[in-house]
Design a protein around this motif. Sequence first.
Motif, PDB file in Angstrom:
ATOM      1  N   ASN A  94       0.735  -1.033  -0.025  1.00 38.54           N
ATOM      2  CA  ASN A  94       0.002  -0.091  -0.006  1.00 38.54           C
ATOM      3  C   ASN A  94       0.912   1.215   0.022  1.00 38.54           C
ATOM      4  OD1 ASN A  94      -1.280   1.974   2.444  1.00 38.54           O
ATOM      5  ND2 ASN A  94      -2.319   1.936   0.691  1.00 38.54           N
ATOM      6  N   GLU A  95       0.513   2.274  -0.705  1.00 36.20           N
ATOM      7  CA  GLU A  95       1.165   3.518  -0.648  1.00 36.20           C
ATOM      8  C   GLU A  95       0.126   4.610  -0.794  1.00 36.20           C
ATOM      9  OE1 GLU A  95       4.125   6.288  -3.606  1.00 36.20           O
ATOM     10  OE2 GLU A  95       3.999   4.068  -3.421  1.00 36.20           O
ATOM     11  N   VAL A  96      -0.173   5.511  -0.041  1.00 36.20           N
ATOM     12  CA  VAL A  96      -0.915   6.547   0.025  1.00 36.20           C
ATOM     13  C   VAL A  96       0.038   7.755  -0.700  1.00 36.20           C
ATOM     14  CG1 VAL A  96      -2.287   8.427   1.347  1.00 36.20           C
ATOM     15  CG2 VAL A  96      -2.231   5.898   1.900  1.00 36.20           C
ATOM     16  N   ARG A  97      -0.614   8.098  -1.915  1.00 37.09           N
ATOM     17  CA  ARG A  97       0.201   9.093  -2.591  1.00 37.09           C
ATOM     18  C   ARG A  97      -0.099  10.445  -2.379  1.00 37.09           C
ATOM     19  NH1 ARG A  97      -0.269   5.981  -8.451  1.00 37.09           N
ATOM     20  NH2 ARG A  97      -2.415   6.070  -7.701  1.00 37.09           N
ATOM     21  N   GLN A  98      -1.498  10.799  -1.852  1.00 33.55           N
ATOM     22  CA  GLN A  98      -1.664  12.217  -1.449  1.00 33.55           C
ATOM     23  C   GLN A  98      -2.972  11.787  -0.739  1.00 33.55           C
ATOM     24  OE1 GLN A  98      -2.850  14.556  -4.783  1.00 33.55           O
ATOM     25  NE2 GLN A  98      -3.632  16.165  -3.250  1.00 33.55           N
ATOM     26  N   ILE A  99      -3.067  12.722   0.552  1.00 37.55           N
ATOM     27  CA  ILE A  99      -3.980  12.931   1.353  1.00 37.55           C
ATOM     28  C   ILE A  99      -4.242  14.275   1.706  1.00 37.55           C
ATOM     29  CG2 ILE A  99      -2.475  12.485   3.466  1.00 37.55           C
ATOM     30  CD1 ILE A  99      -5.082  11.216   4.830  1.00 37.55           C
ATOM     31  N   SER A 100      -5.560  14.772   1.678  1.00 37.75           N
ATOM     32  CA  SER A 100      -5.860  16.146   2.130  1.00 37.75           C
ATOM     33  C   SER A 100      -7.154  15.984   2.989  1.00 37.75           C
ATOM     34  CB  SER A 100      -6.018  17.039   0.857  1.00 37.75           C
ATOM     35  OG  SER A 100      -7.045  16.753   0.141  1.00 37.75           O
ATOM     36  N   LEU A 101      -7.107  17.006   3.856  1.00 39.14           N
ATOM     37  CA  LEU A 101      -8.677  17.166   4.393  1.00 39.14           C
ATOM     38  C   LEU A 101      -9.020  18.815   4.543  1.00 39.14           C
ATOM     39  CD1 LEU A 101     -10.845  15.843   6.342  1.00 39.14           C
ATOM     40  CD2 LEU A 101      -9.214  16.565   8.275  1.00 39.14           C
ATOM     41  N   THR A 102     -10.055  19.127   4.142  1.00 40.77           N
ATOM     42  CA  THR A 102     -10.499  20.454   4.003  1.00 40.77           C
ATOM     43  C   THR A 102     -11.691  20.639   5.094  1.00 40.77           C
ATOM     44  OG1 THR A 102     -10.145  20.610   1.670  1.00 40.77           O
ATOM     45  CG2 THR A 102     -11.593  22.543   2.752  1.00 40.77           C
ATOM     46  N   GLY A 103     -11.377  21.735   6.090  1.00 41.34           N
ATOM     47  CA  GLY A 103     -11.937  21.851   7.193  1.00 41.34           C
ATOM     48  C   GLY A 103     -13.574  22.691   6.712  1.00 41.34           C
ATOM     49  N   PRO A 104     -14.452  23.081   7.788  1.00 36.76           N
ATOM     50  CA  PRO A 104     -15.741  23.373   7.387  1.00 36.76           C
ATOM     51  C   PRO A 104     -15.681  24.866   6.704  1.00 36.76           C
ATOM     52  CG  PRO A 104     -15.512  23.304   9.706  1.00 36.76           C
ATOM     53  CD  PRO A 104     -14.249  22.452   9.144  1.00 36.76           C
ATOM     54  N   ASP A 105     -14.625  25.444   7.147  1.00 37.93           N
ATOM     55  CA  ASP A 105     -14.356  27.032   6.729  1.00 37.93           C
ATOM     56  C   ASP A 105     -13.543  27.024   5.435  1.00 37.93           C
ATOM     57  OD1 ASP A 105     -16.049  27.985   8.529  1.00 37.93           O
ATOM     58  OD2 ASP A 105     -14.354  28.105  10.021  1.00 37.93           O
ATOM     59  N   GLY A 106     -13.399  25.763   4.712  1.00 37.73           N
ATOM     60  CA  GLY A 106     -12.716  25.774   3.456  1.00 37.73           C
ATOM     61  C   GLY A 106     -10.862  25.997   3.952  1.00 37.73           C
ATOM     62  N   GLU A 107     -10.437  25.671   5.108  1.00 41.71           N
ATOM     63  CA  GLU A 107      -9.205  25.614   5.413  1.00 41.71           C
ATOM     64  C   GLU A 107      -8.708  24.109   5.450  1.00 41.71           C
ATOM     65  OE1 GLU A 107     -11.274  24.439   9.260  1.00 41.71           O
ATOM     66  OE2 GLU A 107     -11.768  25.522   7.432  1.00 41.71           O
ATOM     67  N   ALA A 108      -7.380  24.265   5.093  1.00 40.18           N
ATOM     68  CA  ALA A 108      -6.562  22.879   4.862  1.00 40.18           C
ATOM     69  C   ALA A 108      -6.103  22.517   6.463  1.00 40.18           C
ATOM     70  CB  ALA A 108      -5.375  23.056   3.956  1.00 40.18           C
ATOM     71  N   VAL A 109      -6.539  21.330   6.637  1.00 40.75           N
ATOM     72  CA  VAL A 109      -6.376  20.767   7.973  1.00 40.75           C
ATOM     73  C   VAL A 109      -5.203  19.816   7.849  1.00 40.75           C
ATOM     74  CG1 VAL A 109      -7.274  19.439   9.855  1.00 40.75           C
ATOM     75  CG2 VAL A 109      -8.700  21.117   8.421  1.00 40.75           C
ATOM     76  N   ASP A 110      -4.193  20.111   8.739  1.00 39.09           N
ATOM     77  CA  ASP A 110      -3.155  19.000   8.807  1.00 39.09           C
ATOM     78  C   ASP A 110      -3.541  17.512   9.174  1.00 39.09           C
ATOM     79  OD1 ASP A 110      -1.154  20.979   8.433  1.00 39.09           O
ATOM     80  OD2 ASP A 110      -0.721  21.466  10.508  1.00 39.09           O
ATOM     81  N   THR A 111      -3.153  16.595   8.490  1.00 38.01           N
ATOM     82  CA  THR A 111      -3.640  15.137   8.994  1.00 38.01           C
ATOM     83  C   THR A 111      -2.440  14.434   8.206  1.00 38.01           C
ATOM     84  OG1 THR A 111      -5.226  13.784   8.102  1.00 38.01           O
ATOM     85  CG2 THR A 111      -4.627  14.957   6.268  1.00 38.01           C
ATOM     86  N   ILE A 112      -2.352  13.071   9.105  1.00 34.86           N
ATOM     87  CA  ILE A 112      -1.399  12.067   8.525  1.00 34.86           C
ATOM     88  C   ILE A 112      -2.380  10.867   7.986  1.00 34.86           C
ATOM     89  CG2 ILE A 112       0.125  12.989  10.165  1.00 34.86           C
ATOM     90  CD1 ILE A 112      -0.466  10.497  11.674  1.00 34.86           C
TER      91      ILE A 112
END
Length: 253
Positions: A94-112
């Motif tokens: 398995n390889e996760v090539r990209q992960i992103s999470l956008t919060g309720p106000d459109g902000e990028a949220v740090d995630t692993i």
Amino acid sequence: MKTFEILALGALFAAQGFATDNVLKPEGFVAKIKTEELERNLWNLDRIAKENGGNRAFGTPGYAASSDFILERAKTRFGSQYDTSIQYFTHLYNEVRQISLTGPDGEAVDTITLIYNPGTDDGPIKAPLIDTPVDDARGSACFEDQWAGIDATGKLALVKRGSCAISDKLRLARAHGALGVILYHNLPGTPGSATLSAESYGQIVPVATIKRDVGLAWKAKLEAGEEVVVELYIDAIFEDRKSWNIIAETKEG
């Protein structure tokens, strides 16, 4: 059967050699392990990681380079004491090539991400959060009864990390209709990674792990009756790749 050691990378061949009468005695083995040899091995493995994008996981060039380093030491420096062989097998990669999470106000949220994390196959998942109960004594969202009355269909479940295997939480979330899980850390600071295990493939929903403070803030909004909509995207690949163990058996036994 001969005595054998499956060679852990961090402590590989850190001893100076063995007398036959000490091979089976733990105290004899321990006495011959040298700190400087351990440090030298770790330095080399760290160098290999740096030369391969910081990654020595199986199925990657860093794994093959690490294997080459081990084999060279096993066969040249310790060939008179060990019979070294390679055991090949196929395992799910398995390889996760990209992960992103956008919060309720459109902000990028740090995630692993987590190892063996499913992808969001049809593109980003944008959905409202649904809260799940916190149970620090037994473990939050670890048991079926803790999901009683929760219909997570079409939503992302907000779950607290801790106690049970994360894959157990993700299986229950899937069983209750969740599209994915937002897992907030149970401790202050940046959450660490973990493995969901290859055995969980096809049984769990995608997950993003976030800091505790962010999760608690979203939980407070949900408890106040607010709608919290977030967007999760995970680009992941799963495929069978060849792997191998390096096994060294003492000649004397």
